[in-house]
Design an enzyme around this catalytic site. Structure first.
Site, PDB file in Angstrom:
ATOM      1  N   GLU C  31      -9.909  -4.556  -6.305  1.00  0.00           N
ATOM      2  CA  GLU C  31     -10.868  -3.526  -6.702  1.00  0.00           C
ATOM      3  C   GLU C  31     -10.219  -2.512  -7.648  1.00  0.00           C
ATOM      4  O   GLU C  31      -9.044  -2.175  -7.486  1.00  0.00           O
ATOM      5  CB  GLU C  31     -11.377  -2.789  -5.456  1.00  0.00           C
ATOM      6  CG  GLU C  31     -12.105  -3.702  -4.481  1.00  0.00           C
ATOM      7  CD  GLU C  31     -12.079  -3.185  -3.044  1.00  0.00           C
ATOM      8  OE1 GLU C  31     -11.788  -1.997  -2.835  1.00  0.00           O
ATOM      9  OE2 GLU C  31     -12.329  -3.987  -2.137  1.00  0.00           O
ATOM     10  N   SER C  60     -15.363  -6.091  -1.355  1.00  0.00           N
ATOM     11  CA  SER C  60     -15.663  -7.233  -0.476  1.00  0.00           C
ATOM     12  C   SER C  60     -14.336  -7.848  -0.048  1.00  0.00           C
ATOM     13  O   SER C  60     -13.957  -8.908  -0.527  1.00  0.00           O
ATOM     14  CB  SER C  60     -16.491  -8.287  -1.217  1.00  0.00           C
ATOM     15  OG  SER C  60     -17.618  -7.747  -1.857  1.00  0.00           O
ATOM     16  N   GLU C  61     -13.634  -7.168   0.849  1.00  0.00           N
ATOM     17  CA  GLU C  61     -12.265  -7.605   1.161  1.00  0.00           C
ATOM     18  C   GLU C  61     -12.195  -9.038   1.666  1.00  0.00           C
ATOM     19  O   GLU C  61     -11.260  -9.773   1.347  1.00  0.00           O
ATOM     20  CB  GLU C  61     -11.609  -6.666   2.182  1.00  0.00           C
ATOM     21  CG  GLU C  61     -11.145  -5.350   1.592  1.00  0.00           C
ATOM     22  CD  GLU C  61     -12.250  -4.311   1.496  1.00  0.00           C
ATOM     23  OE1 GLU C  61     -13.375  -4.594   1.947  1.00  0.00           O
ATOM     24  OE2 GLU C  61     -11.989  -3.218   0.971  1.00  0.00           O
ATOM     25  N   PHE C  84      -5.272  -0.593   0.295  1.00  0.00           N
ATOM     26  CA  PHE C  84      -4.530  -0.001   1.405  1.00  0.00           C
ATOM     27  C   PHE C  84      -4.282  -1.086   2.450  1.00  0.00           C
ATOM     28  O   PHE C  84      -5.173  -1.906   2.694  1.00  0.00           O
ATOM     29  CB  PHE C  84      -5.341   1.122   2.069  1.00  0.00           C
ATOM     30  CG  PHE C  84      -5.453   2.373   1.239  1.00  0.00           C
ATOM     31  CD1 PHE C  84      -4.495   3.377   1.338  1.00  0.00           C
ATOM     32  CD2 PHE C  84      -6.503   2.547   0.360  1.00  0.00           C
ATOM     33  CE1 PHE C  84      -4.584   4.528   0.574  1.00  0.00           C
ATOM     34  CE2 PHE C  84      -6.599   3.699  -0.414  1.00  0.00           C
ATOM     35  CZ  PHE C  84      -5.640   4.697  -0.300  1.00  0.00           C
ATOM     36  N   ALA C  85      -3.122  -1.044   3.069  1.00  0.00           N
ATOM     37  CA  ALA C  85      -2.830  -2.008   4.126  1.00  0.00           C
ATOM     38  C   ALA C  85      -3.876  -1.922   5.227  1.00  0.00           C
ATOM     39  O   ALA C  85      -4.167  -2.906   5.903  1.00  0.00           O
ATOM     40  CB  ALA C  85      -1.441  -1.748   4.703  1.00  0.00           C
ATOM     41  N   ASP C  86      -4.456  -0.736   5.375  1.00  0.00           N
ATOM     42  CA  ASP C  86      -5.484  -0.544   6.404  1.00  0.00           C
ATOM     43  C   ASP C  86      -6.664  -1.485   6.198  1.00  0.00           C
ATOM     44  O   ASP C  86      -7.361  -1.825   7.147  1.00  0.00           O
ATOM     45  CB  ASP C  86      -6.000   0.897   6.357  1.00  0.00           C
ATOM     46  CG  ASP C  86      -4.874   1.912   6.354  1.00  0.00           C
ATOM     47  OD1 ASP C  86      -4.697   2.587   7.364  1.00  0.00           O
ATOM     48  OD2 ASP C  86      -4.144   2.011   5.338  1.00  0.00           O
ATOM     49  N   HIS C 130      -6.133   5.405   6.330  1.00  0.00           N
ATOM     50  CA  HIS C 130      -5.405   5.157   5.080  1.00  0.00           C
ATOM     51  C   HIS C 130      -3.911   5.403   5.233  1.00  0.00           C
ATOM     52  O   HIS C 130      -3.249   5.792   4.289  1.00  0.00           O
ATOM     53  CB  HIS C 130      -5.955   6.043   3.953  1.00  0.00           C
ATOM     54  CG  HIS C 130      -7.373   5.749   3.576  1.00  0.00           C
ATOM     55  ND1 HIS C 130      -8.439   6.172   4.322  1.00  0.00           N
ATOM     56  CD2 HIS C 130      -7.907   5.061   2.534  1.00  0.00           C
ATOM     57  CE1 HIS C 130      -9.571   5.770   3.754  1.00  0.00           C
ATOM     58  NE2 HIS C 130      -9.275   5.092   2.668  1.00  0.00           N
TER      59      HIS C 130
END
Lengths: 324, 331, 329
Positions: C31, C60-61, C84-86, C130
């Site tokens: 993104e 849309s991960e 973000f790793a989150d 985050h």
């Protein structure tokens, strides 16, 4: 139609819009002075959506919020003092400093919380809707999300579920046309987000999100449908954020938006439009406006002062509140 | 014989092959020769064959837990399939996958999947890869009606549509997501209707009519190869067996199933071919016999194949060799 | 060697640029990459240099990671940016059930040359959604390789090696180290996956760390040097495959171990390292192994709370005194 909203409500809505704008402007200032840490996502320019959507709601109705959520909190009746304190990370904030700008919740006011994850609020709104249905109350849920969220799987799963069970949820897309830097026209292949309602067999409409009366009217109808067991609605409120994605966005988003576009939308400022309308309809006079502005200014300043004077939480409090 | 007729006979032969493969698999499972679970596609053969008959060997498919039919229709080797079902070292996945995880990358079969809707994002990647590499391949994602209510469906159809990827999203709507009926679980009458949300063509066809399925697939494949983007096809069908072998099927009546036996895609096509005088009793008998003898050989191959060595369980995790023993404690 | 000072961000961009020139199958997907240059500006210039090979996606991960997988299975080398790793949580099925298992489940048929790049870590008042460090989940998942370097030199070499690897890699980078600088050779080099490096030699205690904790570890070591305590800092760089040889070698020399990560201590990677050391090298140990990590709470927003929760130099110094059985001055 317009006169079906009484003048007192008109003025209250106007005051709320001004409150949101001033709150955001003040928050940006505090951020720039390093008094607010992290980042904030201001909703300046989108006030008509917050106020138009929340005005037909009752206090016991639920609201699910996004990262750009200050306006929705205020419109749902949150206390400015506790909001500002949360932004400053103080112990008197809504979340005792644990949440910050992106995670404000006020469960007593039906505000089930803002969310740092795009699209995460939709399933929560479905859950609140199921709960209402099981408990047999006539509450409703207003579920806010941005245009970026409409391509998340959670959007699809939630709208389908709400539709098959006819849940009292109003899915409100605050379509400010940018998912961070990605324009909605590049992110979906239909012209309007409301077209997606057809995929779930529910009513959907795209409306001018900078016209607070229009938002209010459509929302009121959707709330009626929800309260009477007729199921969910998808409202696509087209608006624009004057500020960038967040306080760190260079040139308020100039890397991905043209100056002309930004200026054009600022010309469609929802507050300015509502103000002109109120003057034209003689609902608002110079005198009343002065009073409103003074009142808002006082309440914002009181909130800032309260937040500034409040203590930071004790470091050890970081380990509290994890479990009941 | 007309060219069409030859193709039709080939379609018929392939459907029979799947039917027999599935039937024999059911028998082997009942006899305790196949461990785990199996999901049979009996009744849905027209969908597998109708779609895959329009593909080239280099085209891709992703399939589902109910995927034997797709693998066979895409050219899968029944020997290695039976061997995989029986957990033998000669199986497609050396016994690591089993019925629910058969893949043959050399045939463009990017794998069956144990997760409902697991194939969607993968097919988007395959489509994107085709576009980036500039070939005229197409990619087909088979999925069930249950998958159409999952998030990956939405994300994948949107992405494929904005980028005009060469993809066929083929829903095999067999009316049940495990035990949950389509009408209960889905807020619209047809999965194809959801194409509106992505601005792509959507077609709902009689999935038990092989020629109708094939015709829809041909059109979509052509569209995809020309760079005009994805299509959503819904093959309305019915699974004549339970969700898995051993399913008590409390969610539907015997009458309902019997009613659908009348619409059996193989029976219908057989009658059609006979009416058209393309197939006669003798030819038909030969077709079934030849297939049975091929499948019997395949089963024999599988049964004679050794099980993998236990230590094999530690291999194939990474492409770059990591000492298998390293996967567990050094103790 | 021709050394320049680069930030971690610059080192990463350089690695990507070189790999994209070298191999046309490398592309970046995620993104906000094109107009915005990535949310941390990490891809600035690349979309212009490689038109069509830096691809903006909708939010849309699931589909982003899955598309990376599908492209990897069909001849490409995708580099996925997850913001973000989150947000790995939004694509957990793709990562855990698909990416990690497809090769093995299909009997070794497939290669998965996929890098999932995920900025992690706290310290920026970014609050609970985050700020997480989630590496232990992925180390725990067979089929994934996990990388988490600290210095620009390592970042560049490991990004390049990760892109060239035929296995799926979760590449964590702490948000707070993006702008920290270090020397990077102008010449081409790679850093092999699975190799740790001693960043400071010492004889009294081994401090095993990775990511931002290496910086804290080096500061702690510098302070302790004044007190006559000689700390060896071992930077794991790659978490899995774990470089057991380097760990064993250092432990055999110092006989005392402290393990540090920013993720919470409970079931963190330190638990695995510690368990393995006591299984293999019990007789080498002169003191119990200690671990330093965050409290087991979501990362709070307010600065005093966040500072309290995440570990820093002070907790390392305190723990080292404890390991050595010494009083702190």
């Amino acid at each position: 139609m317009v006169h079906s909203i009484d003048p007192t409500l008109h003025l209250k809505m106007y005051e709320q819009m001004i409150t949101i704008r001033s709150f955001e402007e003040r928050a940006i200032e505090l951020f720039e002075h390093n008094l607010i840490r992290g980042n904030i996502h201001p909703c300046i320019g989108q006030e008509a959506v917050s106020v138009g959507v929340c005005s037909p709601l009752r206090r016991e109705d639920y609201m699910v919020n996004t990262h750009r959520g200050h306006g929705n909190c205020i419109a749902k009746g949150a206390d400015l003092k506790r909001m500002m304190a949360e932004l400053l990370g103080k112990s008197t904030g809504y979340c005792k400093g644990k949440g910050g700008s992106m995670h404000i919740a006020d469960f007593e006011g039906g505000n089930l919380g803002a969310n740092g994850i795009v699209g995460a609020g939709l399933p929560i709104a479905v859950g609140a809707g199921i709960s209402i249905q099981i408990r047999g109350t006539d509450q409703v849920v207003a579920c806010f999300f941005g245009d970026g969220a409409v391509n998340q799987g959670t959007f699809h799963e939630s709208l389908n579920m709400a539709a098959i069970w006819k849940l009292p949820v109003i899915f409100v897309c605050e379509n400010n046309q940018y998912a961070l830097s990605t324009p909605i026209r590049e992110a979906i292949s239909v012209s309007r987000i409301s077209d997606r309602a057809l995929a779930y067999g529910i009513p959907g409409m795209t409306i001018d999100g900078n016209d607070v009366i229009e938002v209010y009217k459509q929302m009121k109808e959707a709330v009626e449908r929800a309260r009477t067991g007729k199921g969910p609605t998808l409202l696509d409120c087209v608006t624009y954020r004057f500020f960038g994605h967040f306080t760190g966005d260079p040139g308020r988003g100039i890397t991905y938006r043209s100056r002309e576009e930004m200026e054009e939308w600022m010309g469609r400022c929802p507050i300015k439009r509502f103000r002109e309308y109120l003057f034209r309809e003689k609902i608002l006079t110079e005198e009343t406006e002065k009073g409103i502005l003074a009142k808002v200014k006082t309440s914002i300043e009181e909130a800032v002062q309260f937040a500034m004077e409040s203590p930071f939480p004790l470091p050890e409090e970081a380990t509290q509140d994890l479990f009941y | 014989m007309k060219e069409d007729h030859q193709i039709w006979l080939e379609l018929y032969r392939m459907m029979v092959k799947i039917r027999r493969f599935e039937t024999l698999t059911g028998e082997l499972f009942a006899a305790g020769k196949i461990p785990g679970f199996i999901h049979l596609s009996i009744g849905q053969e027209a969908s597998s064959v109708g779609v895959c008959s329009t593909l080239r060997p280099e085209d891709y498919i992703t399939t589902t837990h109910r995927g034997h039919g797709h693998v066979i229709a895409k050219g899968g080797d029944v020997k290695r399939m039976f061997a995989e079902l029986m957990g033998r070292s000669t199986g497609y996945c050396k016994g690591k996958g089993g019925s629910m995880h058969i893949a043959d990358f050399s045939l463009g079969i990017l794998g069956a999947n144990g997760v409902v809707a697991g194939g969607f994002p993968i097919i988007v990647g395959a489509g994107l890869s085709i576009k980036l590499r500039g070939t005229d391949q197409v990619a087909v994602c088979f999925f069930g009606d249950g998958a159409s209510n999952r998030g990956p469906f939405h994300e994948a159809l949107n992405m494929a549509s904005i980028w005009k990827l060469p993809i066929l999203f083929v829903c095999e709507n067999n009316q049940f997501a495990s035990t949950t009926s389509f009408h209960y679980s889905t807020s619209v009458k047809s999965v194809a209707q959801r194409s509106i949300a992505y601005g792509i063509p959507g077609r709902s066809v009689d999935g038990n009519d092989i020629l109708e399925v094939r015709e829809a697939a041909l059109e979509a494949v052509e569209r995809a190869r020309k760079g005009e983007g994805p299509t959503l096809i819904e093959n309305r069908t019915y699974r004549l067996r339970g969700h898995f072998e051993g399913d008590p099927q409390r969610y539907r009546t015997k009458e309902e199933v019997e009613n659908f036996l009348e619409k059996d895609p193989i029976k219908r096509f057989q009658e059609f071919l006979k009416n058209e005088k393309i197939l006669n009793e003798e030819m038909d008998r030969q077709i079934w016999q030849a297939i049975d003898s091929e499948l019997t050989d395949a089963i024999r191959f599988a049964e004679k194949s050794p099980y993998p060595q236990p230590m094999e369980a530690l291999r194939d995790l990474y492409a770059e060799d990591v000492d298998p023993l390293f996967q567990r404690s050094l103790a | 060697m021709n050394l320049r000072e680069l930030t971690n961000t610059e080192a990463m961009a350089e690695a990507l640029r070189e790999e994209m020139i070298r191999d046309p199958s490398v592309f970046i997907i995620g993104e906000d990459l094109v107009a915005h240059g990535g949310i941390f500006g990490q891809f600035i210039g690349l979309p212009q240099a490689f038109p069509g090979r830096v691809i903006d996606t909708p939010i849309s991960e699931t589909a982003i990671v899955g598309a990376g997988l599908g492209a990897a299975l069909t001849g490409m080398r995708p580099f996925v940016d997850l913001h973000f790793a989150d947000f790995t949580t939004c694509a957990m099925d793709e990562i855990v059930n698909q990416v990690a298992k497809i090769r093995y489940m299909f009997g070794g048929q497939a290669k998965i040359p996929l890098v999932i790049w995920a900025p992690d870590g706290a310290g920026l008042s970014a609050a609970a959604h985050h700020s997480q460090s989630l590496e232990a989940w992925f180390i725990h998942t067979p089929g994934l390789k996990v990388v988490s370097p600290c210095f620009p030199y390592d970042v560049k070499g490991l990004i390049k090696a990760s892109i060239r690897s035929d296995d799926p890699i979760i590449f964590f980078m702490h948000k707070k180290i993006f702008s920290s600088k270090g020397p990077v050779p102008a010449e081409e080099y790679l850093i092999p996956l699975g190799k740790a490096e001693i960043k400071r030699k010492g004889k009294d205690v081994t401090l095993i760390a990775y990511s931002i904790m290496v910086l804290h570890a080096l500061e702690a070591a510098k302070e302790l040097e004044k007190e006559g305590i000689d700390v060896e800092v071992l930077d794991l760089r790659t978490l899995w495959p774990m470089d057991w040889e380097s760990i064993a070698e250092s432990v055999t020399k110092t006989h005392r171990v402290l393990i540090a990560h920013e993720a919470c201590v409970t079931c963190g990677f330190g638990a695995e390292i510690s368990a393995r050391i006591q299984e293999e090298l019990f007789d080498e140990l002169d003191a119990p192994i200690l671990r330093v990590g965050a409290y087991r709470v979501p990362i709070p927003f307010s600065p005093p709370l966040e500072r309290f929760v995440i570990p820093g130099k002070e907790s390392l110094i305190k723990s080292i005194y404890k390991i050595l059985g010494k009083e702190m001055n």
